[in-house]
Design a protein around this motif. Sequence first.
Motif, PDB file in Angstrom:
ATOM      1  N   LEU A 355       0.834  -1.198   0.000  1.00  0.00           N
ATOM      2  CA  LEU A 355       0.000   0.000   0.000  1.00  0.00           C
ATOM      3  C   LEU A 355       0.870   1.251   0.000  1.00  0.00           C
ATOM      4  CD1 LEU A 355      -2.623  -1.166   2.664  1.00  0.00           C
ATOM      5  CD2 LEU A 355      -2.943  -1.075   0.186  1.00  0.00           C
ATOM      6  N   SER A 356       0.251   2.375  -0.303  1.00  0.00           N
ATOM      7  CA  SER A 356       1.001   3.635  -0.326  1.00  0.00           C
ATOM      8  C   SER A 356       1.421   4.022   1.083  1.00  0.00           C
ATOM      9  CB  SER A 356       0.148   4.751  -0.926  1.00  0.00           C
ATOM     10  OG  SER A 356      -0.924   5.065  -0.057  1.00  0.00           O
ATOM     11  N   ALA A 357       2.514   4.795   1.147  1.00  0.00           N
ATOM     12  CA  ALA A 357       2.975   5.276   2.448  1.00  0.00           C
ATOM     13  C   ALA A 357       1.893   6.104   3.124  1.00  0.00           C
ATOM     14  CB  ALA A 357       4.247   6.100   2.274  1.00  0.00           C
ATOM     15  N   SER A 358       1.173   6.899   2.330  1.00  0.00           N
ATOM     16  CA  SER A 358       0.107   7.732   2.888  1.00  0.00           C
ATOM     17  C   SER A 358      -0.979   6.882   3.542  1.00  0.00           C
ATOM     18  CB  SER A 358      -0.504   8.607   1.792  1.00  0.00           C
ATOM     19  OG  SER A 358      -1.585   9.358   2.287  1.00  0.00           O
ATOM     20  N   ALA A 359      -1.367   5.789   2.881  1.00  0.00           N
ATOM     21  CA  ALA A 359      -2.413   4.925   3.431  1.00  0.00           C
ATOM     22  C   ALA A 359      -1.952   4.266   4.727  1.00  0.00           C
ATOM     23  CB  ALA A 359      -2.808   3.863   2.409  1.00  0.00           C
ATOM     24  N   VAL A 360      -0.722   3.773   4.745  1.00  0.00           N
ATOM     25  CA  VAL A 360      -0.204   3.107   5.941  1.00  0.00           C
ATOM     26  C   VAL A 360      -0.107   4.092   7.099  1.00  0.00           C
ATOM     27  CG1 VAL A 360       1.820   1.970   6.945  1.00  0.00           C
ATOM     28  CG2 VAL A 360       1.019   1.311   4.666  1.00  0.00           C
ATOM     29  N   HIS A 361       0.440   5.267   6.846  1.00  0.00           N
ATOM     30  CA  HIS A 361       0.582   6.248   7.923  1.00  0.00           C
ATOM     31  C   HIS A 361      -0.779   6.687   8.456  1.00  0.00           C
ATOM     32  CE1 HIS A 361       4.884   6.992   8.296  1.00  0.00           C
ATOM     33  NE2 HIS A 361       4.986   6.859   6.981  1.00  0.00           N
ATOM     34  N   LEU A 362      -1.771   6.775   7.571  1.00  0.00           N
ATOM     35  CA  LEU A 362      -3.089   7.196   8.022  1.00  0.00           C
ATOM     36  C   LEU A 362      -3.734   6.145   8.927  1.00  0.00           C
ATOM     37  CD1 LEU A 362      -4.929   9.604   7.824  1.00  0.00           C
ATOM     38  CD2 LEU A 362      -6.026   8.572   5.836  1.00  0.00           C
ATOM     39  N   VAL A 363      -3.589   4.861   8.572  1.00  0.00           N
ATOM     40  CA  VAL A 363      -4.138   3.803   9.425  1.00  0.00           C
ATOM     41  C   VAL A 363      -3.394   3.757  10.757  1.00  0.00           C
ATOM     42  CG1 VAL A 363      -4.437   1.306   9.669  1.00  0.00           C
ATOM     43  CG2 VAL A 363      -5.026   2.433   7.514  1.00  0.00           C
ATOM     44  N   LEU A 364      -2.086   3.962  10.728  1.00  0.00           N
ATOM     45  CA  LEU A 364      -1.335   4.006  11.982  1.00  0.00           C
ATOM     46  C   LEU A 364      -1.800   5.159  12.861  1.00  0.00           C
ATOM     47  CD1 LEU A 364       2.300   3.180  10.762  1.00  0.00           C
ATOM     48  CD2 LEU A 364       0.611   1.635  11.768  1.00  0.00           C
ATOM     49  N   LEU A 365      -2.106   6.286  12.237  1.00  0.00           N
ATOM     50  CA  LEU A 365      -2.659   7.405  12.991  1.00  0.00           C
ATOM     51  C   LEU A 365      -3.990   7.026  13.638  1.00  0.00           C
ATOM     52  CD1 LEU A 365      -1.991  10.580  10.790  1.00  0.00           C
ATOM     53  CD2 LEU A 365      -1.214  10.178  13.130  1.00  0.00           C
ATOM     54  N   GLU A 366      -4.835   6.349  12.872  1.00  0.00           N
ATOM     55  CA  GLU A 366      -6.133   5.907  13.399  1.00  0.00           C
ATOM     56  C   GLU A 366      -5.937   5.019  14.627  1.00  0.00           C
ATOM     57  OE1 GLU A 366      -8.210   5.782   8.952  1.00  0.00           O
ATOM     58  OE2 GLU A 366      -7.972   3.941  10.128  1.00  0.00           O
ATOM     59  N   LEU A 367      -5.049   4.042  14.505  1.00  0.00           N
ATOM     60  CA  LEU A 367      -4.795   3.127  15.618  1.00  0.00           C
ATOM     61  C   LEU A 367      -4.190   3.861  16.811  1.00  0.00           C
ATOM     62  CD1 LEU A 367      -3.270   0.174  13.556  1.00  0.00           C
ATOM     63  CD2 LEU A 367      -5.527   0.202  14.660  1.00  0.00           C
ATOM     64  N   ASP A 368      -3.285   4.786  16.516  1.00  0.00           N
ATOM     65  CA  ASP A 368      -2.631   5.560  17.573  1.00  0.00           C
ATOM     66  C   ASP A 368      -3.653   6.378  18.351  1.00  0.00           C
ATOM     67  OD1 ASP A 368      -0.669   6.660  19.112  1.00  0.00           O
ATOM     68  OD2 ASP A 368       0.428   7.595  17.481  1.00  0.00           O
ATOM     69  N   LEU A 369      -4.510   7.082  17.644  1.00  0.00           N
ATOM     70  CA  LEU A 369      -5.499   7.942  18.292  1.00  0.00           C
ATOM     71  C   LEU A 369      -6.560   7.133  19.045  1.00  0.00           C
ATOM     72  CD1 LEU A 369      -5.800  10.577  15.473  1.00  0.00           C
ATOM     73  CD2 LEU A 369      -4.854  10.954  17.744  1.00  0.00           C
ATOM     74  N   ALA A 370      -6.737   5.868  18.641  1.00  0.00           N
ATOM     75  CA  ALA A 370      -7.668   4.986  19.350  1.00  0.00           C
ATOM     76  C   ALA A 370      -7.002   4.275  20.521  1.00  0.00           C
ATOM     77  CB  ALA A 370      -8.240   3.954  18.373  1.00  0.00           C
ATOM     78  N   GLY A 371      -5.713   4.566  20.751  1.00  0.00           N
ATOM     79  CA  GLY A 371      -4.999   3.962  21.870  1.00  0.00           C
ATOM     80  C   GLY A 371      -4.588   2.522  21.633  1.00  0.00           C
ATOM     81  N   GLN A 372      -4.471   2.106  20.354  1.00  0.00           N
ATOM     82  CA  GLN A 372      -4.144   0.720  20.042  1.00  0.00           C
ATOM     83  C   GLN A 372      -2.746   0.530  19.466  1.00  0.00           C
ATOM     84  OE1 GLN A 372      -7.171  -1.569  18.021  1.00  0.00           O
ATOM     85  NE2 GLN A 372      -8.793  -0.172  18.657  1.00  0.00           N
ATOM     86  N   SER A 382       4.203  -1.018  17.135  1.00  0.00           N
ATOM     87  CA  SER A 382       3.612  -2.315  17.443  1.00  0.00           C
ATOM     88  C   SER A 382       2.197  -2.089  17.940  1.00  0.00           C
ATOM     89  CB  SER A 382       4.426  -3.060  18.514  1.00  0.00           C
ATOM     90  OG  SER A 382       4.345  -2.397  19.762  1.00  0.00           O
ATOM     91  N   LEU A 383       1.405  -3.155  17.961  1.00  0.00           N
ATOM     92  CA  LEU A 383       0.072  -3.068  18.531  1.00  0.00           C
ATOM     93  C   LEU A 383       0.160  -3.150  20.045  1.00  0.00           C
ATOM     94  CD1 LEU A 383      -2.058  -5.371  16.186  1.00  0.00           C
ATOM     95  CD2 LEU A 383      -1.981  -2.856  16.220  1.00  0.00           C
ATOM     96  N   VAL A 384      -0.753  -2.461  20.731  1.00  0.00           N
ATOM     97  CA  VAL A 384      -0.823  -2.560  22.196  1.00  0.00           C
ATOM     98  C   VAL A 384      -1.198  -3.997  22.538  1.00  0.00           C
ATOM     99  CG1 VAL A 384      -2.091  -1.823  24.223  1.00  0.00           C
ATOM    100  CG2 VAL A 384      -1.456  -0.150  22.475  1.00  0.00           C
ATOM    101  N   PRO A 385      -0.449  -4.647  23.422  1.00  0.00           N
ATOM    102  CA  PRO A 385      -0.776  -6.046  23.784  1.00  0.00           C
ATOM    103  C   PRO A 385      -2.176  -6.164  24.368  1.00  0.00           C
ATOM    104  CG  PRO A 385       1.404  -5.425  24.593  1.00  0.00           C
ATOM    105  CD  PRO A 385       0.753  -4.167  24.102  1.00  0.00           C
ATOM    106  N   VAL A 386      -2.845  -7.200  24.017  1.00  0.00           N
ATOM    107  CA  VAL A 386      -4.185  -7.471  24.546  1.00  0.00           C
ATOM    108  C   VAL A 386      -4.060  -8.222  25.860  1.00  0.00           C
ATOM    109  CG1 VAL A 386      -6.390  -8.603  24.136  1.00  0.00           C
ATOM    110  CG2 VAL A 386      -5.154  -7.553  22.231  1.00  0.00           C
ATOM    111  N   ASP A 387      -4.730  -7.737  26.902  1.00  0.00           N
ATOM    112  CA  ASP A 387      -4.649  -8.413  28.218  1.00  0.00           C
ATOM    113  C   ASP A 387      -5.276  -9.802  28.161  1.00  0.00           C
ATOM    114  OD1 ASP A 387      -3.423  -6.209  29.308  1.00  0.00           O
ATOM    115  OD2 ASP A 387      -5.323  -5.256  29.878  1.00  0.00           O
TER     116      ASP A 387
END
Length: 387
Positions: A355-372, A382-387
């Motif tokens: 995928l494009s760098a823009s698409a990857v960075h945007l999804v990472l931003l989504e995960l980051d802002l969701a605390g994941q 990395s992904l936040v470990p699941v308890d």
Amino acid sequence: MLSGSVRRSGIALTERQKIAWLRLIRSDNVGPATFRDLINHFGTAEAALDALPELSRRGGSDRSVRIATADDAERELEMAHRFGAVFVGIGEPDYPPALREIDGAPPLLAMKGNLKVAARLSLGVVGSRNASVSGAKFAAMIARDAGAAGYVITSGLARGIDTAAHRASLHTGTIAALAGGLDRPYPPENVGLLQEIVSGEGLCISEMPFGWEPRARDFPRRNRLIAGVSLGVAVVEAANRSGSLITSRYAADFGRLVFAVPGSPLDPRCHGTNDLLKQGAIVTTSPADVVEALAPLSRDDLFTRSSSNLDVKEPAVETTQPTPRAPDDSDRSLIVEALGPTPVDIDDVIRHTGLSASAVHLVLLELDLAGQLCRHGANLVSLVPVD
């Protein structure tokens, strides 16, 4: 002696930009790296603020992201003004040039004192809080001689070695990096020393909000500031697993010189410094060892090289840009599946998914802002470990 300051560059933020930057960095789950990526994607802090709720929702958050309000930002700016401090953005002329070059540098720094000090080349001096008499004396010698050679001394205002280094450089220039807000210095017994620093040839800096009481987990961020501001870091008496060793690791990661003063193998305060010597730190048995090692690097254009991150570091490049196309669910699944609890390089994720760098960075931003998402520096996530 050094000829003077590092060459200053940059453009001042407008009041409106500063409020938007402060709102963005004070919003939930927005750290320095996330701030940079948001500006890179959306062009301005205001556009990024508008995008936060949707990004967080797409990242899987089950609650609304807290966004700092304009009133919040204006209130903090007013607190800084009453305290005699200012906020300086990463692209502005008074931002420390060395700090600007590190990965994930703070977008905004609260600063009080002589701002001209920030433009000068600096040596970090750190060490044990329960320093020996000889350790404190040697730290003062290093600070005094390096100060006489034209270097600003940066430390963390702690007891022991930090205090000795600050006091020895009060008249030549010293920077105190704080773990809490500028109005919450620690420890309390050094409040008088801090006043001496900011009322003379010194400066105090913090990336934390006004009113923030420092906690144990805030001190590594303070240590990162010390290493980031400095051309090199001298460690005098440091036990194993001490904060001073964290500072030295940051310095090594940033490509800065690391000096270590050898000590008795029988003294626990010297175990960390002796280990640094085994790992390749510069043996330091006199202040001249430090000054001579720094000299070849000390030129006014050292931290004015071009950088791939200048698009966020220079406020003038903030321009209205079309919002990038949001990745679809299949793109998002590919990216999430490529991640796990083990840190991976973002560039490897881009190559792996195709995928494009823009698409990857945007999804990472989504995960980051969701605390994941966890960011580990050096472009690793990395992904936040699941308890």
